[in-house]
Design a protein around this motif. Structure first.
Motif, PDB file in Angstrom:
ATOM      1  N   GLU A  57       6.162  -1.171   3.965  1.00 37.83           N
ATOM      2  CA  GLU A  57       5.021  -0.265   4.138  1.00 37.83           C
ATOM      3  C   GLU A  57       5.072   0.885   3.138  1.00 37.83           C
ATOM      4  OE1 GLU A  57       7.085  -1.156   6.729  1.00 37.83           O
ATOM      5  OE2 GLU A  57       5.770  -2.754   7.439  1.00 37.83           O
ATOM      6  N   LYS A  58       6.270   1.415   2.900  1.00 41.20           N
ATOM      7  CA  LYS A  58       6.419   2.492   1.922  1.00 41.20           C
ATOM      8  C   LYS A  58       6.167   1.984   0.510  1.00 41.20           C
ATOM      9  CE  LYS A  58       9.572   5.274   4.681  1.00 41.20           C
ATOM     10  NZ  LYS A  58      10.921   5.845   4.789  1.00 41.20           N
ATOM     11  N   LEU A  59       6.645   0.775   0.220  1.00 41.59           N
ATOM     12  CA  LEU A  59       6.401   0.189  -1.099  1.00 41.59           C
ATOM     13  C   LEU A  59       4.908   0.009  -1.326  1.00 41.59           C
ATOM     14  CD1 LEU A  59       7.347  -1.070  -3.748  1.00 41.59           C
ATOM     15  CD2 LEU A  59       7.564  -3.255  -2.520  1.00 41.59           C
ATOM     16  N   ASP A  60       4.198  -0.494  -0.320  1.00 41.16           N
ATOM     17  CA  ASP A  60       2.749  -0.673  -0.456  1.00 41.16           C
ATOM     18  C   ASP A  60       2.054   0.651  -0.755  1.00 41.16           C
ATOM     19  OD1 ASP A  60       2.967  -3.410  -0.036  1.00 41.16           O
ATOM     20  OD2 ASP A  60       2.432  -3.280   2.092  1.00 41.16           O
ATOM     21  N   ALA A  61       2.490   1.731  -0.108  1.00 40.82           N
ATOM     22  CA  ALA A  61       1.897   3.043  -0.359  1.00 40.82           C
ATOM     23  C   ALA A  61       2.192   3.517  -1.778  1.00 40.82           C
ATOM     24  CB  ALA A  61       2.416   4.060   0.655  1.00 40.82           C
ATOM     25  N   ILE A  62       3.411   3.261  -2.245  1.00 37.95           N
ATOM     26  CA  ILE A  62       3.767   3.625  -3.621  1.00 37.95           C
ATOM     27  C   ILE A  62       2.904   2.861  -4.611  1.00 37.95           C
ATOM     28  CG2 ILE A  62       5.589   3.376  -5.356  1.00 37.95           C
ATOM     29  CD1 ILE A  62       7.579   4.127  -3.088  1.00 37.95           C
ATOM     30  N   LEU A  63       2.775   1.556  -4.405  1.00 33.27           N
ATOM     31  CA  LEU A  63       1.982   0.739  -5.323  1.00 33.27           C
ATOM     32  C   LEU A  63       0.518   1.153  -5.328  1.00 33.27           C
ATOM     33  CD1 LEU A  63       3.545  -2.778  -4.722  1.00 33.27           C
ATOM     34  CD2 LEU A  63       3.980  -1.194  -6.630  1.00 33.27           C
ATOM     35  N   ALA A  64      -0.001   1.585  -4.199  1.00 34.06           N
ATOM     36  CA  ALA A  64      -1.392   2.033  -4.124  1.00 34.06           C
ATOM     37  C   ALA A  64      -1.620   3.278  -4.971  1.00 34.06           C
ATOM     38  CB  ALA A  64      -1.790   2.292  -2.679  1.00 34.06           C
ATOM     39  N   ALA A  65      -0.553   4.041  -5.236  1.00 31.94           N
ATOM     40  CA  ALA A  65      -0.662   5.251  -6.052  1.00 31.94           C
ATOM     41  C   ALA A  65      -0.467   4.989  -7.543  1.00 31.94           C
ATOM     42  CB  ALA A  65       0.355   6.289  -5.578  1.00 31.94           C
ATOM     43  N   ASP A  66      -0.096   3.774  -7.908  1.00 29.00           N
ATOM     44  CA  ASP A  66       0.058   3.420  -9.320  1.00 29.00           C
ATOM     45  C   ASP A  66      -1.290   3.595 -10.013  1.00 29.00           C
ATOM     46  OD1 ASP A  66       0.393   2.174 -11.817  1.00 29.00           O
ATOM     47  OD2 ASP A  66       1.296   0.366 -10.988  1.00 29.00           O
ATOM     48  N   PRO A  67      -1.325   4.281 -11.164  1.00 28.72           N
ATOM     49  CA  PRO A  67      -2.592   4.421 -11.888  1.00 28.72           C
ATOM     50  C   PRO A  67      -3.281   3.084 -12.182  1.00 28.72           C
ATOM     51  CG  PRO A  67      -1.002   5.955 -12.746  1.00 28.72           C
ATOM     52  CD  PRO A  67      -0.265   5.069 -11.768  1.00 28.72           C
ATOM     53  N   PHE A  68      -2.518   2.012 -12.345  1.00 29.55           N
ATOM     54  CA  PHE A  68      -3.141   0.703 -12.527  1.00 29.55           C
ATOM     55  C   PHE A  68      -3.937   0.303 -11.295  1.00 29.55           C
ATOM     56  CE2 PHE A  68      -0.279  -1.517 -15.938  1.00 29.55           C
ATOM     57  CZ  PHE A  68      -0.770  -0.668 -16.900  1.00 29.55           C
ATOM     58  N   ALA A  69      -3.446   0.648 -10.100  1.00 33.52           N
ATOM     59  CA  ALA A  69      -4.178   0.351  -8.868  1.00 33.52           C
ATOM     60  C   ALA A  69      -5.349   1.303  -8.704  1.00 33.52           C
ATOM     61  CB  ALA A  69      -3.250   0.454  -7.661  1.00 33.52           C
ATOM     62  N   VAL A  70      -5.103   2.578  -8.926  1.00 27.50           N
ATOM     63  CA  VAL A  70      -6.156   3.594  -8.765  1.00 27.50           C
ATOM     64  C   VAL A  70      -7.331   3.299  -9.692  1.00 27.50           C
ATOM     65  CG1 VAL A  70      -6.678   6.048  -9.039  1.00 27.50           C
ATOM     66  CG2 VAL A  70      -4.520   5.349  -7.984  1.00 27.50           C
ATOM     67  N   GLN A  71      -7.030   2.885 -10.922  1.00 23.97           N
ATOM     68  CA  GLN A  71      -8.088   2.592 -11.900  1.00 23.97           C
ATOM     69  C   GLN A  71      -8.547   1.140 -11.838  1.00 23.97           C
ATOM     70  OE1 GLN A  71      -7.399   4.290 -15.813  1.00 23.97           O
ATOM     71  NE2 GLN A  71      -6.023   5.825 -14.922  1.00 23.97           N
ATOM     72  N   GLN A  72      -8.021   0.384 -10.899  1.00 24.04           N
ATOM     73  CA  GLN A  72      -8.413  -1.002 -10.649  1.00 24.04           C
ATOM     74  C   GLN A  72      -8.341  -1.883 -11.897  1.00 24.04           C
ATOM     75  OE1 GLN A  72     -12.267  -0.680  -8.740  1.00 24.04           O
ATOM     76  NE2 GLN A  72     -11.345  -0.045  -6.817  1.00 24.04           N
ATOM     77  N   VAL A  73      -7.175  -1.811 -12.553  1.00 24.62           N
ATOM     78  CA  VAL A  73      -6.963  -2.669 -13.721  1.00 24.62           C
ATOM     79  C   VAL A  73      -5.937  -3.766 -13.448  1.00 24.62           C
ATOM     80  CG1 VAL A  73      -7.676  -0.886 -15.360  1.00 24.62           C
ATOM     81  CG2 VAL A  73      -5.241  -1.168 -14.828  1.00 24.62           C
ATOM     82  N   ALA A  74      -5.257  -3.704 -12.282  1.00 21.26           N
ATOM     83  CA  ALA A  74      -4.260  -4.731 -11.952  1.00 21.26           C
ATOM     84  C   ALA A  74      -4.281  -5.003 -10.459  1.00 21.26           C
ATOM     85  CB  ALA A  74      -2.862  -4.279 -12.380  1.00 21.26           C
ATOM     86  N   ARG A  75      -3.886  -6.226 -10.108  1.00 20.77           N
ATOM     87  CA  ARG A  75      -3.652  -6.562  -8.705  1.00 20.77           C
ATOM     88  C   ARG A  75      -2.166  -6.876  -8.575  1.00 20.77           C
ATOM     89  NH1 ARG A  75      -5.925 -11.630 -10.171  1.00 20.77           N
ATOM     90  NH2 ARG A  75      -4.404 -13.274  -9.826  1.00 20.77           N
ATOM     91  N   TYR A  76      -1.670  -6.783  -7.345  1.00 20.01           N
ATOM     92  CA  TYR A  76      -0.242  -6.886  -7.087  1.00 20.01           C
ATOM     93  C   TYR A  76       0.030  -8.012  -6.107  1.00 20.01           C
ATOM     94  CZ  TYR A  76      -0.579  -2.205  -8.990  1.00 20.01           C
ATOM     95  OH  TYR A  76      -0.854  -1.146  -9.799  1.00 20.01           O
ATOM     96  N   ASP A  77       1.036  -8.808  -6.413  1.00 19.91           N
ATOM     97  CA  ASP A  77       1.534  -9.832  -5.498  1.00 19.91           C
ATOM     98  C   ASP A  77       3.003  -9.495  -5.259  1.00 19.91           C
ATOM     99  OD1 ASP A  77       1.724 -12.201  -3.976  1.00 19.91           O
ATOM    100  OD2 ASP A  77       2.452 -13.293  -5.727  1.00 19.91           O
ATOM    101  N   VAL A  78       3.348  -9.164  -4.018  1.00 17.51           N
ATOM    102  CA  VAL A  78       4.695  -8.713  -3.682  1.00 17.51           C
ATOM    103  C   VAL A  78       5.421  -9.814  -2.921  1.00 17.51           C
ATOM    104  CG1 VAL A  78       6.060  -6.968  -2.462  1.00 17.51           C
ATOM    105  CG2 VAL A  78       3.896  -6.315  -3.565  1.00 17.51           C
ATOM    106  N   THR A  79       6.607 -10.173  -3.408  1.00 18.36           N
ATOM    107  CA  THR A  79       7.450 -11.164  -2.759  1.00 18.36           C
ATOM    108  C   THR A  79       8.760 -10.496  -2.371  1.00 18.36           C
ATOM    109  OG1 THR A  79       6.506 -12.938  -4.098  1.00 18.36           O
ATOM    110  CG2 THR A  79       8.614 -13.398  -3.008  1.00 18.36           C
ATOM    111  N   GLU A  80       9.097 -10.556  -1.090  1.00 20.71           N
ATOM    112  CA  GLU A  80      10.380 -10.022  -0.642  1.00 20.71           C
ATOM    113  C   GLU A  80      11.402 -11.150  -0.614  1.00 20.71           C
ATOM    114  OE1 GLU A  80      12.399  -7.518   3.036  1.00 20.71           O
ATOM    115  OE2 GLU A  80      10.336  -8.216   3.229  1.00 20.71           O
TER     116      GLU A  80
END
Length: 98
Positions: A57-80
């Motif tokens: 959950e904390k990682l997801d919040a961090i990734l949401a703050a990435d400028p790539f996410a904020v500016q909608q230039v990348a999508r993320y696929d997270v594998t644990e």
């Protein structure tokens, strides 16, 4: 441990416009001990980040703050995954058990 696969969803021009801010974001997460490796994919259609020692959950919040996410230039696929073997001499922070 997490493998974060970034895939660009915008032109490389837009990605490059956000790159300095994204690199500053990466620097912050490396300093915090969350990210342990990062770099562009070859060919350059995204990137890969390794993250450790954090709850999803904390990682997801961090990734949401990435400028790539904020500016909608990348999508993320997270594998644990649980690293059960490491190369000799490779030391990674211990994962959080949950």
């Amino acid at each position: 441990m997490y493998v974060i696969n970034l895939s660009y969803i915008a032109s490389l021009e837009r990605v490059d416009d956000a790159l300095d801010a994204h690199r500053a974001f990466l620097d912050e997460q490396f300093a915090a001990g969350v990210f342990v490796a990062a770099g562009p994919k070859v060919p350059r259609d995204g990137g890969v980040i390794l993250a450790v020692g954090i709850e999803r959950e904390k990682l997801d919040a961090i990734l949401a703050a990435d400028p790539f996410a904020v500016q909608q230039v990348a999508r993320y696929d997270v594998t644990e995954f649980k690293a059960t073997r490491l190369a000799p001499g490779l030391n990674l922070p211990m994962p959080i058990e949950g």
